[in-house]
Scaffold this active site. Structure first.
Site, PDB file in Angstrom:
ATOM      1  N   LYS A 100       7.870  23.257 -14.673  1.00 26.84           N
ATOM      2  CA  LYS A 100       6.990  22.130 -14.293  1.00 26.84           C
ATOM      3  C   LYS A 100       6.757  22.120 -12.785  1.00 26.84           C
ATOM      4  O   LYS A 100       5.629  21.901 -12.331  1.00 26.84           O
ATOM      5  CB  LYS A 100       7.572  20.794 -14.770  1.00 26.84           C
ATOM      6  N   ASN A 125       0.070  19.057 -20.971  1.00 29.58           N
ATOM      7  CA  ASN A 125      -0.293  18.049 -21.978  1.00 29.58           C
ATOM      8  C   ASN A 125      -0.181  18.588 -23.397  1.00 29.58           C
ATOM      9  O   ASN A 125      -0.462  17.865 -24.355  1.00 29.58           O
ATOM     10  CB  ASN A 125      -1.725  17.554 -21.737  1.00 29.58           C
ATOM     11  N   HIS A 168       0.761  11.270 -27.869  1.00 31.91           N
ATOM     12  CA  HIS A 168       0.486   9.944 -27.297  1.00 31.91           C
ATOM     13  C   HIS A 168      -0.220   9.045 -28.311  1.00 31.91           C
ATOM     14  O   HIS A 168       0.026   7.837 -28.354  1.00 31.91           O
ATOM     15  CB  HIS A 168      -0.376  10.059 -26.039  1.00 31.91           C
ATOM     16  N   HIS A 207       0.796  16.505 -26.367  1.00 31.40           N
ATOM     17  CA  HIS A 207       0.721  15.104 -25.942  1.00 31.40           C
ATOM     18  C   HIS A 207      -0.547  14.377 -26.374  1.00 31.40           C
ATOM     19  O   HIS A 207      -0.571  13.151 -26.368  1.00 31.40           O
ATOM     20  CB  HIS A 207       0.884  14.991 -24.420  1.00 31.40           C
ATOM     21  N   GLU A 209      -3.936  17.796 -11.472  1.00 32.27           N
ATOM     22  CA  GLU A 209      -4.357  18.102 -12.838  1.00 32.27           C
ATOM     23  C   GLU A 209      -5.839  18.437 -12.957  1.00 32.27           C
ATOM     24  O   GLU A 209      -6.544  17.924 -13.814  1.00 32.27           O
ATOM     25  CB  GLU A 209      -3.991  16.935 -13.773  1.00 32.27           C
ATOM     26  N   ARG A 251      -2.377  22.341 -14.640  1.00 32.81           N
ATOM     27  CA  ARG A 251      -1.441  21.258 -14.968  1.00 32.81           C
ATOM     28  C   ARG A 251      -1.756  20.663 -16.341  1.00 32.81           C
ATOM     29  O   ARG A 251      -0.892  20.084 -16.999  1.00 32.81           O
ATOM     30  CB  ARG A 251      -1.471  20.178 -13.879  1.00 32.81           C
ATOM     31  N   LYS A 287       3.357  11.918 -10.991  1.00 34.41           N
ATOM     32  CA  LYS A 287       2.558  10.976 -11.786  1.00 34.41           C
ATOM     33  C   LYS A 287       3.388   9.719 -12.005  1.00 34.41           C
ATOM     34  O   LYS A 287       4.536   9.801 -12.461  1.00 34.41           O
ATOM     35  CB  LYS A 287       2.233  11.570 -13.150  1.00 34.41           C
ATOM     36  N   HIS A 341       9.486   8.671 -27.190  1.00 33.90           N
ATOM     37  CA  HIS A 341       8.418   9.518 -26.668  1.00 33.90           C
ATOM     38  C   HIS A 341       8.635  10.946 -27.190  1.00 33.90           C
ATOM     39  O   HIS A 341       7.685  11.611 -27.606  1.00 33.90           O
ATOM     40  CB  HIS A 341       8.487   9.477 -25.137  1.00 33.90           C
ATOM     41  N   ARG A 343       0.812  -1.230   0.000  1.00 36.34           N
ATOM     42  CA  ARG A 343       0.000   0.000   0.000  1.00 36.34           C
ATOM     43  C   ARG A 343       0.841   1.273   0.000  1.00 36.34           C
ATOM     44  O   ARG A 343       0.376   2.348   0.381  1.00 36.34           O
ATOM     45  CB  ARG A 343      -0.981   0.027   1.176  1.00 36.34           C
ATOM     46  N   GLU A 403      10.707  18.258 -24.466  1.00 36.33           N
ATOM     47  CA  GLU A 403       9.920  18.663 -23.282  1.00 36.33           C
ATOM     48  C   GLU A 403      10.349  20.054 -22.819  1.00 36.33           C
ATOM     49  O   GLU A 403       9.519  20.833 -22.345  1.00 36.33           O
ATOM     50  CB  GLU A 403      10.067  17.636 -22.145  1.00 36.33           C
TER      51      GLU A 403
HETATM   52  P1  NAD Z   1      13.722   5.877 -20.969  1.00 36.14           P
HETATM   53  O1  NAD Z   1      13.558   5.767 -19.522  1.00 36.14           O
HETATM   54  O2  NAD Z   1      13.355   4.710 -21.799  1.00 36.14           O
HETATM   55  O3  NAD Z   1      15.215   6.313 -21.260  1.00 36.14           O
HETATM   56  C1  NAD Z   1      15.621   6.453 -22.588  1.00 36.14           C
HETATM   57  C2  NAD Z   1      16.814   5.545 -22.906  1.00 36.14           C
HETATM   58  O4  NAD Z   1      17.975   6.141 -22.340  1.00 36.14           O
HETATM   59  C3  NAD Z   1      16.713   4.150 -22.318  1.00 36.14           C
HETATM   60  O5  NAD Z   1      17.309   3.240 -23.215  1.00 36.14           O
HETATM   61  C4  NAD Z   1      17.589   4.232 -21.070  1.00 36.14           C
HETATM   62  O6  NAD Z   1      18.127   3.008 -20.712  1.00 36.14           O
HETATM   63  C5  NAD Z   1      18.658   5.194 -21.519  1.00 36.14           C
HETATM   64  N1  NAD Z   1      19.303   5.971 -20.477  1.00 36.14           N
HETATM   65  C6  NAD Z   1      18.692   6.687 -19.493  1.00 36.14           C
HETATM   66  N2  NAD Z   1      19.614   7.378 -18.819  1.00 36.14           N
HETATM   67  C7  NAD Z   1      20.820   7.093 -19.376  1.00 36.14           C
HETATM   68  C8  NAD Z   1      22.153   7.532 -19.126  1.00 36.14           C
HETATM   69  N3  NAD Z   1      22.422   8.449 -18.199  1.00 36.14           N
HETATM   70  N4  NAD Z   1      23.154   7.029 -19.894  1.00 36.14           N
HETATM   71  C9  NAD Z   1      22.868   6.145 -20.900  1.00 36.14           C
HETATM   72  N5  NAD Z   1      21.635   5.712 -21.192  1.00 36.14           N
HETATM   73  C10 NAD Z   1      20.614   6.190 -20.430  1.00 36.14           C
HETATM   74  O7  NAD Z   1      12.849   7.102 -21.551  1.00 36.14           O
HETATM   75  P2  NAD Z   1      12.740   8.630 -21.133  1.00 36.14           P
HETATM   76  O8  NAD Z   1      12.749   9.374 -22.399  1.00 36.14           O
HETATM   77  O9  NAD Z   1      13.675   8.996 -20.059  1.00 36.14           O
HETATM   78  O10 NAD Z   1      11.263   8.690 -20.514  1.00 36.14           O
HETATM   79  C11 NAD Z   1      10.138   8.383 -21.298  1.00 36.14           C
HETATM   80  C12 NAD Z   1       9.048   7.906 -20.382  1.00 36.14           C
HETATM   81  O11 NAD Z   1       8.709   8.940 -19.452  1.00 36.14           O
HETATM   82  C13 NAD Z   1       7.768   7.553 -21.130  1.00 36.14           C
HETATM   83  O12 NAD Z   1       7.306   6.304 -20.681  1.00 36.14           O
HETATM   84  C14 NAD Z   1       6.792   8.646 -20.722  1.00 36.14           C
HETATM   85  O13 NAD Z   1       5.450   8.208 -20.709  1.00 36.14           O
HETATM   86  C15 NAD Z   1       7.291   9.007 -19.350  1.00 36.14           C
HETATM   87  N6  NAD Z   1       6.917  10.363 -18.913  1.00 36.14           N
HETATM   88  C16 NAD Z   1       6.320  10.483 -17.710  1.00 36.14           C
HETATM   89  C17 NAD Z   1       5.951  11.731 -17.235  1.00 36.14           C
HETATM   90  C18 NAD Z   1       5.326  11.874 -15.888  1.00 36.14           C
HETATM   91  O14 NAD Z   1       4.872  12.980 -15.538  1.00 36.14           O
HETATM   92  N7  NAD Z   1       5.310  10.838 -15.084  1.00 36.14           N
HETATM   93  C19 NAD Z   1       6.214  12.868 -18.010  1.00 36.14           C
HETATM   94  C20 NAD Z   1       6.844  12.701 -19.238  1.00 36.14           C
HETATM   95  C21 NAD Z   1       7.191  11.433 -19.675  1.00 36.14           C
END
Ligand code: NAD
Length: 331
Positions: free
Chosen positions: A210, A228, A235, A231, A220, A224, A128, A250, A106, A170
């Site tokens: 942010k 989006n 998305h 997105h 949101e 907030r 989130k 992404h 939990r 972003e």
């Molecule tokens: P990711 O976590 O897949 O990282 C991208 C790639 O970079 C991966 O292959 C990872 O292994 C590699 N990597 C990360 N850090 C590294 C480093 N320092 N050195 C070498 N390689 C590294 O993707 P991302 O772009 O970081 O995040 C995308 C995700 O975030 C999506 O799933 C999206 O939905 C989510 N997201 C969430 C929010 C939220 O508010 N929670 C907001 C925006 C995006």
């Protein structure tokens, strides 16, 4: 930035924060890339942990199956309610790790150490968490805040260029909705982004935007929703590519979404034609984007109609105009 200097600050500060706390155990979650590139820096900074679990990298890991693996591992390691999870990775690790921690027993405490640019300016901020389900992005999730966050640009040294671009998208989005000055700076700097030195201010400004927005509207209900921007279409594009098993980051999907939604903003008379052209040209010149075949347009629109932000079947999108300001719940 000098490697030793950053190790002396952000990560070292976290090491001393952690040693002052009384968690029953500390479990690090990484993906295989961050285990290789980032975990050694964490160890070098003297951050102590008891166990480490690593998941395969990439969006394909944001699934219930991987959550099961993580929960099973934590259960085997006897994590109790007083344990701490440290999510060391990009947005996939922070989203999934935050979600797993928010449900396990939990809810147990977790820390985010974002290692991708995107996670530093966006995913790790705002509480989130979530996973993808039935080809839909982030369909299952929760709101849960980390007890601590460590943003160290040192990690960016090993981040592939394509992932730097994802983060820049972003940063661009934050500028377009809330900071015309940052947008002007981005326009001036073009595609050049040096993660080690001069662009720290981009990262700080974008993260600050942010942080301020989610502070005012954590769940949101209102402003907030501006985050989006880009997105709704982004998305939908990501979902179509995911379904077709064609790789897209992404960031690439959101960059295409920003073009589409800036055009919509201009069509609605919110954004001048000149600003729309500037945005489109900037996006096309700075980011390597895939071509979207016209044959998938209908599926993209179909996914937009299923967007989780919709109300009574009506698409509600965030638009912009003029640059630096936003309009939410636009039909
Ligand atoms: P990711 O976590 O897949 O990282 C991208 C790639 O970079 C991966 O292959 C990872 O292994 C590699 N990597 C990360 N850090 C590294 C480093 N320092 N050195 C070498 N390689 C590294 O993707 P991302 O772009 O970081 O995040 C995308 C995700 O975030 C999506 O799933 C999206 O939905 C989510 N997201 C969430 C929010 C939220 O508010 N929670 C907001 C925006 C995006």
């Amino acid at each position: 930035m000098d490697q030793q200097n950053t190790l002396d600050t952000e990560l070292k500060e976290f090491a001393s924060w952690l040693s002052s706390k009384n968690y029953s155990s500390r479990s690090i979650l990484t993906d295989h890339n961050t285990a290789k590139f980032c975990l050694p820096l964490v160890e070098k900074a003297g951050i102590c942990f008891d166990h480490h679990y690593s998941i395969p990298p990439g969006e394909a890991s944001k699934t219930l199956d991987i959550c099961r693996d993580v929960w099973r591992y934590w259960q085997q390691k006897n994590l109790d309610r007083h344990a701490l999870v440290i999510n060391l990775g990009g947005g996939v690790v922070t989203d999934l790790g935050g979600f797993c921690a928010s449900c396990f027993k939990r809810g147990i405490a977790f820390v985010h150490i974002p290692t991708s640019l995107l996670a530093m300016v966006d995913a790790a901020i705002g509480g989130k968490t979530g996973i993808d389900f039935a080809h839909h992005k982030n369909l299952i999730g929760s709101f849960a805040q980390p007890v601590h966050m460590v943003r160290d640009l040192l990690f960016l040294d090993t981040l592939p260029k394509s992932e730097i671009q994802s983060g820049m998208v972003e940063i661009l989005k934050h500028a377009l909705i809330a900071d015309e000055g940052l947008w002007t700076q981005l326009l001036k700097s073009g595609a050049a982004f040096d993660q080690r030195t001069s662009d720290i201010t981009f990262v700080q400004k974008a993260a600050h935007i942010k942080e301020q927005i989610v502070k005012l509207d954590p769940y949101e209900k209102n402003i907030r929703k501006a985050l989006n921007f880009g997105h709704t279409v982004g998305h939908a594009i990501e979902s179509v590519f995911l379904e077709d098993q064609v790789p897209i980051t992404h960031g690439q999907a959101v960059a295409l979404g920003i073009i589409a939604e800036s055009w919509l903003s201009s069509e609605r008379g919110l954004l001048s034609h000149l600003q729309w052209l500037e945005i489109k040209n900037y996006v096309l010149s700075c980011f390597d984007l895939p071509v979207i075949d016209r044959s998938v347009f209908a599926r993209i629109i179909q996914y937009c109609t299923k967007d989780k932000k919709n109300k009574n079947g009506t698409i509600l999108a965030a638009l912009i105009g003029p640059v630096g300001s936003y309009h939410i719940d636009m039909q």
